[in-house]
Design a protein around this motif. Structure first.
Motif, PDB file in Angstrom:
ATOM      1  N   PHE A  75      47.307  48.922  32.937  1.00  0.00           N
ATOM      2  CA  PHE A  75      46.300  48.149  33.677  1.00  0.00           C
ATOM      3  C   PHE A  75      46.180  48.667  35.111  1.00  0.00           C
ATOM      4  O   PHE A  75      45.076  48.910  35.606  1.00  0.00           O
ATOM      5  N   GLU A  76      47.316  48.834  35.784  1.00  0.00           N
ATOM      6  CA  GLU A  76      47.307  49.298  37.182  1.00  0.00           C
ATOM      7  C   GLU A  76      46.729  50.710  37.295  1.00  0.00           C
ATOM      8  O   GLU A  76      46.003  51.013  38.225  1.00  0.00           O
ATOM      9  N   GLU A  77      47.055  51.574  36.333  1.00  0.00           N
ATOM     10  CA  GLU A  77      46.542  52.949  36.357  1.00  0.00           C
ATOM     11  C   GLU A  77      45.033  52.997  36.160  1.00  0.00           C
ATOM     12  O   GLU A  77      44.353  53.845  36.731  1.00  0.00           O
ATOM     13  N   LEU A  78      44.508  52.094  35.323  1.00  0.00           N
ATOM     14  CA  LEU A  78      43.081  52.123  35.005  1.00  0.00           C
ATOM     15  C   LEU A  78      42.243  51.228  35.920  1.00  0.00           C
ATOM     16  O   LEU A  78      41.013  51.265  35.858  1.00  0.00           O
ATOM     17  N   LYS A  79      42.890  50.464  36.770  1.00  0.00           N
ATOM     18  CA  LYS A  79      42.179  49.573  37.680  1.00  0.00           C
ATOM     19  C   LYS A  79      41.132  50.318  38.525  1.00  0.00           C
ATOM     20  O   LYS A  79      39.997  49.848  38.633  1.00  0.00           O
ATOM     21  N   PRO A  80      41.465  51.489  39.099  1.00  0.00           N
ATOM     22  CA  PRO A  80      40.444  52.200  39.884  1.00  0.00           C
ATOM     23  C   PRO A  80      39.213  52.587  39.064  1.00  0.00           C
ATOM     24  O   PRO A  80      38.091  52.550  39.558  1.00  0.00           O
ATOM     25  N   ASN A  84      35.589  51.290  40.114  1.00  0.00           N
ATOM     26  CA  ASN A  84      34.480  52.226  40.366  1.00  0.00           C
ATOM     27  C   ASN A  84      33.209  51.802  39.638  1.00  0.00           C
ATOM     28  O   ASN A  84      32.107  52.050  40.114  1.00  0.00           O
ATOM     29  N   LYS A  85      33.370  51.157  38.481  1.00  0.00           N
ATOM     30  CA  LYS A  85      32.210  50.668  37.730  1.00  0.00           C
ATOM     31  C   LYS A  85      31.822  49.245  38.135  1.00  0.00           C
ATOM     32  O   LYS A  85      30.892  48.679  37.580  1.00  0.00           O
ATOM     33  N   LYS A  86      32.586  48.665  39.064  1.00  0.00           N
ATOM     34  CA  LYS A  86      32.345  47.302  39.548  1.00  0.00           C
ATOM     35  C   LYS A  86      32.449  46.265  38.429  1.00  0.00           C
ATOM     36  O   LYS A  86      31.667  45.323  38.342  1.00  0.00           O
ATOM     37  N   LEU A  87      33.444  46.469  37.559  1.00  0.00           N
ATOM     38  CA  LEU A  87      33.702  45.527  36.473  1.00  0.00           C
ATOM     39  C   LEU A  87      34.715  44.482  36.924  1.00  0.00           C
ATOM     40  O   LEU A  87      35.579  44.750  37.751  1.00  0.00           O
ATOM     41  N   ASP A  88      34.606  43.304  36.346  1.00  0.00           N
ATOM     42  CA  ASP A  88      35.619  42.270  36.523  1.00  0.00           C
ATOM     43  C   ASP A  88      36.746  42.648  35.562  1.00  0.00           C
ATOM     44  O   ASP A  88      36.596  42.539  34.345  1.00  0.00           O
ATOM     45  N   PHE A  89      37.851  43.132  36.088  1.00  0.00           N
ATOM     46  CA  PHE A  89      38.949  43.702  35.295  1.00  0.00           C
ATOM     47  C   PHE A  89      40.177  42.830  35.483  1.00  0.00           C
ATOM     48  O   PHE A  89      40.699  42.706  36.593  1.00  0.00           O
ATOM     49  N   LYS A  90      40.634  42.175  34.405  1.00  0.00           N
ATOM     50  CA  LYS A  90      41.733  41.219  34.514  1.00  0.00           C
ATOM     51  C   LYS A  90      42.801  41.459  33.462  1.00  0.00           C
ATOM     52  O   LYS A  90      42.515  41.900  32.351  1.00  0.00           O
ATOM     53  N   PHE A 137      32.674  42.607  32.222  1.00  0.00           N
ATOM     54  CA  PHE A 137      34.106  42.358  32.351  1.00  0.00           C
ATOM     55  C   PHE A 137      34.897  43.060  31.259  1.00  0.00           C
ATOM     56  O   PHE A 137      34.381  43.363  30.184  1.00  0.00           O
ATOM     57  N   VAL A 138      36.158  43.307  31.569  1.00  0.00           N
ATOM     58  CA  VAL A 138      37.151  43.784  30.610  1.00  0.00           C
ATOM     59  C   VAL A 138      38.402  42.961  30.868  1.00  0.00           C
ATOM     60  O   VAL A 138      38.892  42.899  31.991  1.00  0.00           O
ATOM     61  N   LYS A 139      38.895  42.300  29.818  1.00  0.00           N
ATOM     62  CA  LYS A 139      40.078  41.447  29.934  1.00  0.00           C
ATOM     63  C   LYS A 139      41.148  41.944  28.967  1.00  0.00           C
ATOM     64  O   LYS A 139      40.888  42.110  27.781  1.00  0.00           O
TER      65      LYS A 139
END
Length: 168
Positions: A75-80, A84-90, A137-139
């Motif tokens: 999750f932390e590695e893919l957060k950027p 960059n795509k301005k997704l809500d990533f949780k 979003f991606v959860k």
């Protein structure tokens, strides 16, 4: 893979200041180079593994893995990438432990591919079909239940076609 490892090494040296003081923009760019190089190394490894699988020579090293830690690291590695795509990533339900017995490289690659695909195919502009229009979003969720480790990825992307689903 050796040339990629060298590129990664140089980018890391820039990020950690070994070559001297650099601007935040340079550090950020060097970090992106390092992350891209990591993905290229994984891609090369995948091609090597594919050949081993086709030849029946694939070997797995099963070990006790902290599934929750692995998912959090991915999750932390893919957060950027998601930012960059301005997704809500949780990330939901980060567990303590969540131990699984698996080949670390293989299971990590599977989980990472699932998350990367969700990010790649999710449109950042809206989450139609999920109530009012909102950001894409991606959860990611990791939990345990009755001695099982449960991992899931939910997103507002278009999903797979019926034709593709019939081949799974």
């Amino acid at each position: 893979k050796a040339p990629l490892a060298a590129i990664k090494g140089f980018a890391t040296l820039i990020c950690d200041g070994t070559y001297g003081e650099v601007s935040d923009k340079v550090k950020e760019t060097a970090g992106k180079i390092k992350n891209s190089t990591d993905r290229m190394i994984e891609l090369v490894t995948s091609f090597i593994n594919l050949r081993k699988i086709e030849e029946g020579r694939m070997e797995y090293k099963f070990e006790k893995i902290d599934g929750a830690r692995m998912v959090k690291d991915i999750f932390e590695e893919l957060k950027p990438l998601a930012q960059n795509k301005k997704l809500d990533f949780k990330l939901e339900s980060v567990l303590e432990g969540g131990w699984i017995r698996a080949d670390l490289q293989t299971i990590r690659q599977v989980f990472q591919n699932l998350i990367e695909n969700a990010i790649k195919y999710t449109d950042p502009r809206s989450a139609e079909g999920f109530g009012e229009a909102r950001s894409g979003f991606v959860k990611i969720k990791a939990e345990t239940s009755v001695g099982q480790f449960i991992f899931s990825v939910t997103d507002s992307g278009p999903g797979m076609s019926e034709e593709t689903l019939s081949h799974l």
